[in-house]
Design an enzyme around this catalytic site. Structure first.
Site, PDB file in Angstrom:
ATOM      1  N   ASP A  20      12.207 -33.835 -22.283  1.00  0.00           N
ATOM      2  CA  ASP A  20      10.885 -34.451 -22.263  1.00  0.00           C
ATOM      3  C   ASP A  20      10.233 -34.024 -23.570  1.00  0.00           C
ATOM      4  O   ASP A  20       9.828 -32.879 -23.739  1.00  0.00           O
ATOM      5  CB  ASP A  20      10.092 -33.954 -21.052  1.00  0.00           C
ATOM      6  CG  ASP A  20       8.650 -34.471 -21.050  1.00  0.00           C
ATOM      7  OD1 ASP A  20       8.142 -34.873 -22.122  1.00  0.00           O
ATOM      8  OD2 ASP A  20       8.014 -34.439 -19.984  1.00  0.00           O
ATOM      9  N   ALA A  64       7.503 -34.937 -25.291  1.00  0.00           N
ATOM     10  CA  ALA A  64       6.097 -35.269 -25.567  1.00  0.00           C
ATOM     11  C   ALA A  64       5.547 -34.484 -26.768  1.00  0.00           C
ATOM     12  O   ALA A  64       4.852 -35.039 -27.608  1.00  0.00           O
ATOM     13  CB  ALA A  64       5.245 -35.017 -24.329  1.00  0.00           C
ATOM     14  N   PHE A 102       6.426 -31.702 -15.867  1.00  0.00           N
ATOM     15  CA  PHE A 102       5.044 -32.157 -15.895  1.00  0.00           C
ATOM     16  C   PHE A 102       4.770 -32.921 -14.594  1.00  0.00           C
ATOM     17  O   PHE A 102       5.690 -33.454 -13.982  1.00  0.00           O
ATOM     18  CB  PHE A 102       4.794 -33.043 -17.127  1.00  0.00           C
ATOM     19  CG  PHE A 102       3.364 -33.506 -17.198  1.00  0.00           C
ATOM     20  CD1 PHE A 102       2.350 -32.597 -17.416  1.00  0.00           C
ATOM     21  CD2 PHE A 102       3.038 -34.841 -16.997  1.00  0.00           C
ATOM     22  CE1 PHE A 102       1.023 -33.014 -17.442  1.00  0.00           C
ATOM     23  CE2 PHE A 102       1.719 -35.259 -17.024  1.00  0.00           C
ATOM     24  CZ  PHE A 102       0.704 -34.350 -17.243  1.00  0.00           C
ATOM     25  N   ASP A 103       3.489 -32.974 -14.177  1.00  0.00           N
ATOM     26  CA  ASP A 103       3.126 -33.579 -12.871  1.00  0.00           C
ATOM     27  C   ASP A 103       3.697 -34.980 -12.663  1.00  0.00           C
ATOM     28  O   ASP A 103       4.140 -35.313 -11.578  1.00  0.00           O
ATOM     29  CB  ASP A 103       1.625 -33.756 -12.657  1.00  0.00           C
ATOM     30  CG  ASP A 103       0.756 -32.772 -13.367  1.00  0.00           C
ATOM     31  OD1 ASP A 103       1.286 -31.843 -13.993  1.00  0.00           O
ATOM     32  OD2 ASP A 103      -0.462 -32.943 -13.286  1.00  0.00           O
TER      33      ASP A 103
HETATM   34  N1  F0G Z   1       5.518 -35.175 -20.056  1.00  0.00           N
HETATM   35  C1  F0G Z   1       4.622 -34.270 -20.476  1.00  0.00           C
HETATM   36  C2  F0G Z   1       5.090 -32.919 -20.920  1.00  0.00           C
HETATM   37  C3  F0G Z   1       3.258 -34.594 -20.496  1.00  0.00           C
HETATM   38  O1  F0G Z   1       2.377 -33.683 -20.903  1.00  0.00           O
HETATM   39  C4  F0G Z   1       2.846 -35.882 -20.069  1.00  0.00           C
HETATM   40  C5  F0G Z   1       1.438 -36.266 -20.077  1.00  0.00           C
HETATM   41  C6  F0G Z   1       3.830 -36.793 -19.649  1.00  0.00           C
HETATM   42  C7  F0G Z   1       5.157 -36.400 -19.652  1.00  0.00           C
HETATM   43  C8  F0G Z   1       3.483 -38.177 -19.156  1.00  0.00           C
HETATM   44  O2  F0G Z   1       3.199 -39.006 -20.212  1.00  0.00           O
HETATM   45  O3  F0G Z   1       0.807 -39.640 -19.860  1.00  0.00           O
HETATM   46  O4  F0G Z   1       2.294 -40.927 -21.406  1.00  0.00           O
HETATM   47  O5  F0G Z   1       2.614 -41.085 -18.973  1.00  0.00           O
HETATM   48  N2  F0G Z   1       0.487 -35.436 -20.198  1.00  0.00           N
HETATM   49  C9  F0G Z   1      -0.925 -35.735 -20.311  1.00  0.00           C
HETATM   50  C10 F0G Z   1      -1.720 -34.469 -20.318  1.00  0.00           C
HETATM   51  C11 F0G Z   1      -1.436 -36.741 -19.330  1.00  0.00           C
HETATM   52  O6  F0G Z   1      -2.960 -34.531 -20.273  1.00  0.00           O
HETATM   53  O7  F0G Z   1      -1.142 -33.377 -20.431  1.00  0.00           O
HETATM   54  P1  F0G Z   1       2.163 -40.224 -20.104  1.00  0.00           P
END
Ligand code: F0G
Length: 456
Positions: free
Chosen positions: A214, A216, A123-124
């Site tokens: 990761d 999420a 992720f970015d």
């Molecule tokens: N990893 C993944 C796969 C994510 O989708 C995100 C965040 C993060 C890490 C970072 O987590 O925002 O709590 O610091 N994704 C959001 C999105 C911002 O819109 O997809 P975070």
């Protein structure tokens, strides 16, 4: 089969703002055609992200009232730690204010120049935290899986032979860990199979490398394994989640997704030394190890949310409502990233607007059209976000031009989804009239957050 319904009723409501097309036109111009600059009050259906936008349950709100706000050793931490330990099987549970804080702490300890961190797709924020410390973030995904038209059950998978080649090439000592992102947000919200996780684990074992997850959207990923992978039909989501985490040496999690809360995250580790180093960094910017960057009440809400997310009735409704949206769009001929992902539908703006070239940002133009037509806020994942200039200053578009419709958890009802389908189809029918955009202000960094645009 009967209609799959929302497995909850609504106790508290929040009005949403109706606007006219003329008002939205003025709002869009004022926001410089950047969805991040539109006031949320002026949005009817907000699909900018599924992160931190969940509706909490009565039990979560009740748990928040029980939050213990003691600086050290709070009861709420013990509850949080117990739940995360029992879910992940890992011994060191470190709370952080969100996912990227866990990433920053981890990679500031194990990253650095010369190190290489492979993932199925970072992720970015993960990539940014790795690169910030001077290490290299590498995505290892089969190119077929990034093709929006290719249908496969587990398009989030890592390319395992490519992982082996990479480790051989850079040397195992330069690979501090292998990261698996479940589900794969940057690749259409697609799941990773258990078989792929096992194959990656086997490579890690062969080279003596830790595997990190990761997590999420781990519960959505567990659902896809249960539904799509041979041998998991009779296993519960919890059993599948345990099986996934049993392979991991560490987990980073943004609790803002599958823990059903508005803020929070954690880092979970099995290595004592690494945990001690991470806790030392944690104290610098997040806080004492029993609260991290969070209030006691937040820890309570996460603990409760992690229990609720594994409810099969919730997950059936969750995945079905996203899939329903995807199916209706496909039926109407709207090109999307197929198959539908877990948390979002990604419209393929390249095929939706073939008359708009990459340098006129078809995804951003489609985002604007969806807002103008129906007050729907979405997010471009294309050349605004990932377009680059070469040494001669020539612009290179991103490989895909996508517009993400990320569905917040437990927030919108079936009629919101039906309205959304109508809006997308109307925009699709009038697509020939949509014009491209050019920069009015091009931000030097974090372009998609800060830049503004005008129509070409
Ligand atoms: N990893 C993944 C796969 C994510 O989708 C995100 C965040 C993060 C890490 C970072 O987590 O925002 O709590 O610091 N994704 C959001 C999105 C911002 O819109 O997809 P975070």
């Amino acid at each position: 089969m009967r209609t799959i319904i929302e497995p909850f009723k609504i106790k508290m409501v929040e009005p949403i703002q109706m606007t006219t097309r003329e008002q939205r036109q003025a709002i869009m111009v004022k926001a410089g055609y950047n969805p991040f600059l539109i006031p949320a009050e002026d949005v009817l259906i907000d699909l900018l992200t599924d992160s931190g936008t969940s509706a909490m349950s009565a039990e979560q709100w009740a748990a928040m009232m029980r939050g213990d706000e003691s600086y050290a050793g709070a009861r709420s931490f013990t509850r949080f730690e117990t739940v995360v330990k029992s879910l992940t099987g890992l011994r060191h549970i470190i709370p952080t204010h969100q996912g990227r804080a866990a990433e920053r702490i981890l990679f500031s300890v194990i990253g650095g120049p010369g190190k290489v961190i492979p993932s199925n797709t970072h992720f970015d924020t993960t990539r940014a935290n790795i690169e910030h410390g001077g290490a290299e973030a590498i995505d290892l995904i089969d190119p077929r899986n990034t093709d929006p038209t290719f249908r496969a059950p587990f398009k989030g998978n890592m390319d395992v032979p490519a992982l082996e080649r990479l480790i051989e090439e850079v040397g195992r000592d330069n690979v501090p860990l292998v990261m698996m992102t479940i589900t794969n947000n940057a690749t259409g919200g697609q799941p990773v199979s258990m078989a792929n996780l096992k194959a990656v684990r086997a490579v890690c074992d062969r080279y003596g490398l830790p595997m990190f997850i990761d997590a999420a959207r781990f519960a959505e990923n567990a659902w896809f394994i249960q539904q799509r992978e041979e041998g998991f039909k009779d296993k519960s989501l919890r059993q599948i989640a345990h099986e996934i985490f049993a392979m991991a040496n560490g987990v980073t999690m943004s609790a803002k997704k599958d823990a059903l809360v508005n803020i929070g995250g954690f880092l979970a580790l099995d290595d004592d030394d690494l945990a001690m180093q991470c806790r030392s960094v944690l104290i610098l910017t997040e806080g004492f190890p029993t609260y991290g960057g969070l209030a006691g009440r937040d820890l309570e809400a996460i603990a409760q949310g992690l229990e609720e997310i594994l409810d099969p009735d919730y997950m059936r409704y969750r995945i079905r409502s996203v899939e329903f949206l995807g199916e209706k769009l496909i039926e109407a001929g709207v090109p999307i990233f197929e198959p539908p992902g877990g948390h979002a539908i990604y419209i393929d703006a390249k095929r939706f607007l073939p008359h708009i070239p990459a340098e006129q940002f078809p995804g951003q133009a489609l985002m604007a059209a969806l807002y103008l037509e129906g007050g729907v806020r979405s997010c471009e994942i294309g050349s605004v976000m990932f377009g680059r200039y070469d040494a001669e200053g020539r612009f290179h578009g991103a490989p895909n031009e996508l517009v993400r419709l990320a569905i917040p958890r437990r927030v919108y009802t079936q009629s919101h989804i039906e309205y959304l389908i109508e809006v997308v189809i109307e925009v699709f029918q009038n697509r020939a009239q949509i014009r491209g955009l050019k920069f009015a202000y091009e931000a030097p960094v974090l372009r998609h957050f800060m830049s503004t645009f005008t129509p070409v």
